[in-house]
Design an enzyme around this catalytic site. Sequence first.
Site, PDB file in Angstrom:
ATOM      1  N   HIS A 201     -21.771-105.504  -1.036  1.00 45.98           N
ATOM      2  CA  HIS A 201     -22.354-106.493  -1.789  1.00 45.98           C
ATOM      3  C   HIS A 201     -21.256-107.357  -2.243  1.00 45.98           C
ATOM      4  O   HIS A 201     -20.186-106.876  -2.666  1.00 45.98           O
ATOM      5  CB  HIS A 201     -23.130-106.052  -2.892  1.00 45.98           C
ATOM      6  N   ASP A 218     -15.950-103.334  -7.806  1.00 45.04           N
ATOM      7  CA  ASP A 218     -17.370-103.479  -7.767  1.00 45.04           C
ATOM      8  C   ASP A 218     -17.737-104.853  -7.247  1.00 45.04           C
ATOM      9  O   ASP A 218     -18.070-105.741  -8.387  1.00 45.04           O
ATOM     10  CB  ASP A 218     -17.953-103.078  -8.962  1.00 45.04           C
ATOM     11  N   GLU A 252     -27.016-107.547  -5.722  1.00 44.74           N
ATOM     12  CA  GLU A 252     -27.067-106.398  -5.791  1.00 44.74           C
ATOM     13  C   GLU A 252     -27.133-105.928  -7.174  1.00 44.74           C
ATOM     14  O   GLU A 252     -27.998-105.187  -7.508  1.00 44.74           O
ATOM     15  CB  GLU A 252     -25.903-105.672  -5.195  1.00 44.74           C
ATOM     16  N   GLU A 253     -26.350-106.601  -8.160  1.00 45.08           N
ATOM     17  CA  GLU A 253     -26.112-106.385  -9.544  1.00 45.08           C
ATOM     18  C   GLU A 253     -27.511-106.986 -10.294  1.00 45.08           C
ATOM     19  O   GLU A 253     -27.834-106.451 -11.205  1.00 45.08           O
ATOM     20  CB  GLU A 253     -25.086-107.005  -9.900  1.00 45.08           C
ATOM     21  N   ASP A 280     -19.575 -99.463  -1.216  1.00 46.43           N
ATOM     22  CA  ASP A 280     -19.696-100.111  -2.449  1.00 46.43           C
ATOM     23  C   ASP A 280     -18.654 -99.265  -3.554  1.00 46.43           C
ATOM     24  O   ASP A 280     -18.877 -98.417  -3.650  1.00 46.43           O
ATOM     25  CB  ASP A 280     -21.016 -99.959  -3.130  1.00 46.43           C
ATOM     26  N   HIS A 359     -17.849-104.051 -14.264  1.00 46.14           N
ATOM     27  CA  HIS A 359     -19.017-104.738 -14.963  1.00 46.14           C
ATOM     28  C   HIS A 359     -18.104-105.228 -16.300  1.00 46.14           C
ATOM     29  O   HIS A 359     -18.841-105.601 -17.549  1.00 46.14           O
ATOM     30  CB  HIS A 359     -20.270-104.143 -15.391  1.00 46.14           C
TER      31      HIS A 359
END
Length: 397
Positions: A201, A218, A252-253, A280, A359
């Site tokens: 992603h 990520d 994706e998130e 991922d 994140h």
Amino acid sequence: MKAAALLLALVSAVVATPLSLYDNEQSPLGEFLPTSYPGFDLDLTAPRLVQLDGQDEPVVMTELEKIQAKVRGIRFFDVTETPDLGSHAHLRAVKKPSYPVPNSTETVRSVIDTLEIQNLRVGLEKFTSFRTRYYRSQTGKESQQWLLKTIAQITKKFAPKSLQDHISIQEFPHSWAQSSIIVRINGSSPTDDGVVVIGAHLDSTNTWPFLPAPGADDDGSGSMSILEAYRALVAAGFHPERPVEFHWYSAEEGGLLGSQAVARAYEGRNVNVVAMSQYDMTAWVKRGTRESVGIITDYVDPDLTEYNKKLVELYLDIPWVETKCGYACSDHASWGKAGYPSVFTIEATFENSNHGNIHSANDRYDISDEFSFSHMLEFSKLAVSFAIELGGWKKAD
């Protein structure tokens, strides 16, 4: 999905609205966070149709409630635009593919030997230079356009002209600005209708989306791992017998939005996806642990997972270790939901992956020596082997 049908679904799906999740509780995100930022198109009050992990019936949540749920560890698919994904999955269950013993060792290793770690570094430096790759941000769109342009440049520079004629590079548009990217190397066989998919992603997020999110691990790491695999394959003149596609998914998130849309489109066209592999987070080697490849064993196809283990044993310099996410934790789950065989490979056991930095603004490649480009390269090797062994290739002498 038509706008009228979407509105009807949102209105009628108030089955058990999850607002109760937050009753009498302070938001886990705290106060005084920005609720806008230049270049963002994110309405925190917008209603979304969400399928919570372990529940069959979807519920209505706002974008803000989605963010709060994610912070609390509540897992979900955002099914607003794909509520019927998987409606034909039962038909594919009776036509399940089988996987042969890997037998292209010499060919695979000849391509693996051409992988270059410097390409991972250069690519990731640029990919993480965008303030965020959030799917509803302007820089999220710009980062996707950069990746699209880079793929085209790689193809033009490295693929022989005869192979370029068999490659298509396309944006898969969504209702938000950031597109997914689909690169297809057409197969040489006139009779094999199977498709092999390798995915990552391209978006990133901060826990609070308006804040910076370089997204190095990520999923900048997975995106660059498969990009380098693609470069090495086309440079070698890889013309598979069955089509092989490289996918970079948007959003994706946001609840596996991009991959669900792509999988739904393939399901609608009855595309015969025989194997899908998701990459991922491929960079982190936690200090004090043994370097290994995490083979996810839940929410995956068990036969393809066993095949994936064989590829690790044959072609990688590090071992595999079984691990579980405990939920549908990446884009492979969208394909599994549609009834397609899918697998997911991650940087370590789930508990030893990079939970402390993703994140956040600290998801950078220079945050720690635990971030390893050589580890990323192991996943490039895996993607090369997956493409050749399952795509087939009668390499010309």
